[in-house]
Design a protein around this motif. Structure first.
Motif, PDB file in Angstrom:
ATOM      1  N   MET A   1       0.842  -1.180   0.000  1.00 49.51           N
ATOM      2  CA  MET A   1       0.000   0.000   0.000  1.00 49.51           C
ATOM      3  C   MET A   1       0.884   1.240   0.000  1.00 49.51           C
ATOM      4  N   GLN A   2       0.488   2.222  -0.768  1.00 49.93           N
ATOM      5  CA  GLN A   2       1.239   3.464  -0.858  1.00 49.93           C
ATOM      6  C   GLN A   2       1.114   4.274   0.421  1.00 49.93           C
ATOM      7  N   SER A   3       2.048   5.209   0.587  1.00 46.73           N
ATOM      8  CA  SER A   3       1.972   6.160   1.688  1.00 46.73           C
ATOM      9  C   SER A   3       1.480   7.488   1.154  1.00 46.73           C
ATOM     10  N   LEU A   4       0.730   8.195   1.976  1.00 46.20           N
ATOM     11  CA  LEU A   4       0.321   9.549   1.642  1.00 46.20           C
ATOM     12  C   LEU A   4       1.583  10.405   1.588  1.00 46.20           C
ATOM     13  N   PRO A   5       1.747  11.253   0.583  1.00 46.03           N
ATOM     14  CA  PRO A   5       2.921  12.137   0.565  1.00 46.03           C
ATOM     15  C   PRO A   5       2.953  12.996   1.833  1.00 46.03           C
ATOM     16  N   ASN A  57       9.409   1.224  15.831  1.00 44.46           N
ATOM     17  CA  ASN A  57       9.998   0.647  14.614  1.00 44.46           C
ATOM     18  C   ASN A  57       8.956   0.497  13.510  1.00 44.46           C
ATOM     19  N   GLU A  58       7.733   0.079  13.885  1.00 45.82           N
ATOM     20  CA  GLU A  58       6.646  -0.005  12.900  1.00 45.82           C
ATOM     21  C   GLU A  58       6.303   1.389  12.356  1.00 45.82           C
ATOM     22  N   ALA A  59       6.302   2.385  13.236  1.00 45.96           N
ATOM     23  CA  ALA A  59       6.007   3.752  12.810  1.00 45.96           C
ATOM     24  C   ALA A  59       7.057   4.245  11.812  1.00 45.96           C
ATOM     25  N   LEU A  60       8.324   3.980  12.085  1.00 44.28           N
ATOM     26  CA  LEU A  60       9.391   4.365  11.154  1.00 44.28           C
ATOM     27  C   LEU A  60       9.226   3.680   9.806  1.00 44.28           C
ATOM     28  N   THR A  61       8.915   2.397   9.844  1.00 49.56           N
ATOM     29  CA  THR A  61       8.741   1.616   8.619  1.00 49.56           C
ATOM     30  C   THR A  61       7.577   2.144   7.785  1.00 49.56           C
ATOM     31  N   SER A  62       6.552   2.674   8.436  1.00 48.45           N
ATOM     32  CA  SER A  62       5.377   3.174   7.712  1.00 48.45           C
ATOM     33  C   SER A  62       5.705   4.351   6.800  1.00 48.45           C
ATOM     34  N   LYS A  63       6.736   5.104   7.134  1.00 45.32           N
ATOM     35  CA  LYS A  63       7.141   6.303   6.387  1.00 45.32           C
ATOM     36  C   LYS A  63       6.027   7.364   6.339  1.00 45.32           C
ATOM     37  N   SER A  64       5.058   7.252   7.240  1.00 42.19           N
ATOM     38  CA  SER A  64       3.983   8.250   7.271  1.00 42.19           C
ATOM     39  C   SER A  64       3.666   8.691   8.695  1.00 42.19           C
ATOM     40  N   ALA A  65       4.587   8.366   9.619  1.00 43.46           N
ATOM     41  CA  ALA A  65       4.419   8.789  11.010  1.00 43.46           C
ATOM     42  C   ALA A  65       5.042  10.170  11.192  1.00 43.46           C
ATOM     43  N   LEU A  66       4.407  10.946  12.036  1.00 43.80           N
ATOM     44  CA  LEU A  66       4.860  12.308  12.309  1.00 43.80           C
ATOM     45  C   LEU A  66       5.159  12.474  13.792  1.00 43.80           C
ATOM     46  N   ILE A  67       6.146  13.288  14.076  1.00 38.58           N
ATOM     47  CA  ILE A  67       6.425  13.664  15.458  1.00 38.58           C
ATOM     48  C   ILE A  67       5.812  15.033  15.665  1.00 38.58           C
ATOM     49  N   VAL A  68       5.265  15.264  16.854  1.00 37.26           N
ATOM     50  CA  VAL A  68       4.590  16.522  17.178  1.00 37.26           C
ATOM     51  C   VAL A  68       5.477  17.299  18.142  1.00 37.26           C
ATOM     52  N   ILE A  69       5.811  18.512  17.739  1.00 37.23           N
ATOM     53  CA  ILE A  69       6.720  19.351  18.513  1.00 37.23           C
ATOM     54  C   ILE A  69       6.016  20.645  18.890  1.00 37.23           C
ATOM     55  N   GLU A  70       6.150  21.027  20.153  1.00 43.73           N
ATOM     56  CA  GLU A  70       5.629  22.314  20.619  1.00 43.73           C
ATOM     57  C   GLU A  70       6.575  23.398  20.102  1.00 43.73           C
ATOM     58  N   TYR A  85      -3.792   4.562   3.157  1.00 45.96           N
ATOM     59  CA  TYR A  85      -3.990   5.516   2.065  1.00 45.96           C
ATOM     60  C   TYR A  85      -4.429   4.767   0.812  1.00 45.96           C
ATOM     61  N   SER A  86      -5.499   5.240   0.199  1.00 43.24           N
ATOM     62  CA  SER A  86      -5.972   4.689  -1.064  1.00 43.24           C
ATOM     63  C   SER A  86      -6.045   5.834  -2.077  1.00 43.24           C
ATOM     64  N   GLU A  87      -5.094   5.840  -3.003  1.00 46.46           N
ATOM     65  CA  GLU A  87      -5.105   6.869  -4.042  1.00 46.46           C
ATOM     66  C   GLU A  87      -6.370   6.731  -4.880  1.00 46.46           C
ATOM     67  N   GLU A  88      -6.716   5.498  -5.219  1.00 49.36           N
ATOM     68  CA  GLU A  88      -7.903   5.235  -6.036  1.00 49.36           C
ATOM     69  C   GLU A  88      -9.190   5.639  -5.305  1.00 49.36           C
ATOM     70  N   GLY A  89      -9.295   5.288  -4.036  1.00 52.82           N
ATOM     71  CA  GLY A  89     -10.489   5.608  -3.252  1.00 52.82           C
ATOM     72  C   GLY A  89     -10.490   7.025  -2.701  1.00 52.82           C
ATOM     73  N   ARG A  90      -9.364   7.712  -2.873  1.00 52.03           N
ATOM     74  CA  ARG A  90      -9.183   9.089  -2.391  1.00 52.03           C
ATOM     75  C   ARG A  90      -9.522   9.212  -0.906  1.00 52.03           C
ATOM     76  N   GLU A  91      -8.913   8.272  -0.117  1.00 56.79           N
ATOM     77  CA  GLU A  91      -9.124   8.303   1.325  1.00 56.79           C
ATOM     78  C   GLU A  91      -7.873   7.842   2.062  1.00 56.79           C
ATOM     79  N   VAL A  92      -7.808   8.221   3.327  1.00 58.54           N
ATOM     80  CA  VAL A  92      -6.696   7.859   4.200  1.00 58.54           C
ATOM     81  C   VAL A  92      -7.225   7.837   5.628  1.00 58.54           C
ATOM     82  N   ALA A  93      -6.509   7.156   6.498  1.00 59.22           N
ATOM     83  CA  ALA A  93      -6.843   7.172   7.924  1.00 59.22           C
ATOM     84  C   ALA A  93      -5.766   7.949   8.676  1.00 59.22           C
TER      85      ALA A  93
END
Length: 183
Positions: A1-5, A57-70, A85-93
Motif C-alpha cells: 500500500m502506498q503512503s500519503l505524501p 519501529n513499525e512507525a518508522l517503517t510506515s514512512k507516514s508517522a509524524l512527530i509533534v513538537i511544541e 492511504y488509497s489513491e484510487e479511493g481518495r481516502e486515508v486514515a
C-alpha cells in the motif's frame, strides 16, 4: 500500500509536525512512558520500553508517522500517523495518535488534527479515524473536531476482540466549516 505524501514540515500556530526519524526515539519515549496515556488504549503496556520500541519501529517503517513538537519550547509532545492511504479511493486514515498529558483537554489535539486534515485533503476527499470502543477520550475528541460516526465494527485481536468506531471527515465539510471559522 502506498503512503500519503508527507511534507518535510507542517507548521501550525503552536505545533510543528515533521516525519518521524530514528533519532526521535528517546524524546518520544519520554512522552510515551507515561502509563496513563495508554489507560484507555488496547495496548495498555505501550509505556514499557520494549513494547514502545516495537511500535516505534513499525512507525518508522510506515514512512507516514509524524512527530509533534511544541513550537515555543521545541519539546516533543507526541506523534500521529497517516495509514491505509488509497489513491484510487481518495481516502486515508489518521491515527496512532498520542499526546503528552499536559496537552490533553486544550487546543493541541484540535490543532494537530486540523493540520493533518488540511495536509491530507490535498490528495484525498475522506479521512477516517478508527477509535476503540472503550476510548471515550478519543471519541469525544473526534466529536470536537467534527468527526461523523459512520459505523462500528468488531476487530479480532490476538487475545479476544475489540469494538472500533469509524469516524470520518469529508473534505467538503471540513472546508465549509473552516471557511466559516476563518471569515
Amino acid at each position: 500500500m502506498q503512503s500519503l505524501p508527507v511534507s518535510p514540515s507542517i507548521v501550525g500556530e503552536s505545533l510543528e509536525l515533521r516525519p518521524l526519524q530514528a533519532t526521535d526515539f528517546e524524546s518520544l519515549y519520554s512522552v510515551a512512558s507515561d502509563p496513563l496515556i495508554w489507560a484507555q488504549h488496547q495496548s495498555k503496556t505501550r509505556y514499557q520500553e520494549p513494547v514502545f520500541r516495537e511500535w516505534f519501529n513499525e512507525a518508522l517503517t510506515s514512512k507516514s508517522a509524524l512527530i509533534v513538537i511544541e513550537r515555543d519550547s521545541g519539546k516533543v509532545v507526541g506523534s500521529s500517523r497517516y495509514y491505509e492511504y488509497s489513491e484510487e479511493g481518495r481516502e486515508v486514515a489518521i491515527g496512532y495518535t498520542f499526546l503528552s498529558r499536559e496537552k490533553w483537554g486544550g487546543n493541541a489535539n484540535r490543532e494537530l488534527k486540523r493540520l493533518m486534515l488540511k495536509h491530507a485533503f490535498q490528495w484525498v476527499d475522506t479521512v477516517w479515524f478508527h477509535v476503540a470502543g472503550q476510548n471515550i477520550r478519543s471519541q469525544r475528541a473526534m466529536e470536537k473536531i467534527g468527526g461523523e460516526l459512520s459505523h462500528k465494527l468488531i476487530k479480532p485481536l490476538t487475545e479476544g476482540s475489540q469494538e472500533n468506531y469509524f469516524y470520518k471527515v469529508e473534505r467538503a465539510t471540513f472546508e465549509d466549516r473552516h471557511s466559516i471559522i476563518n471569515s
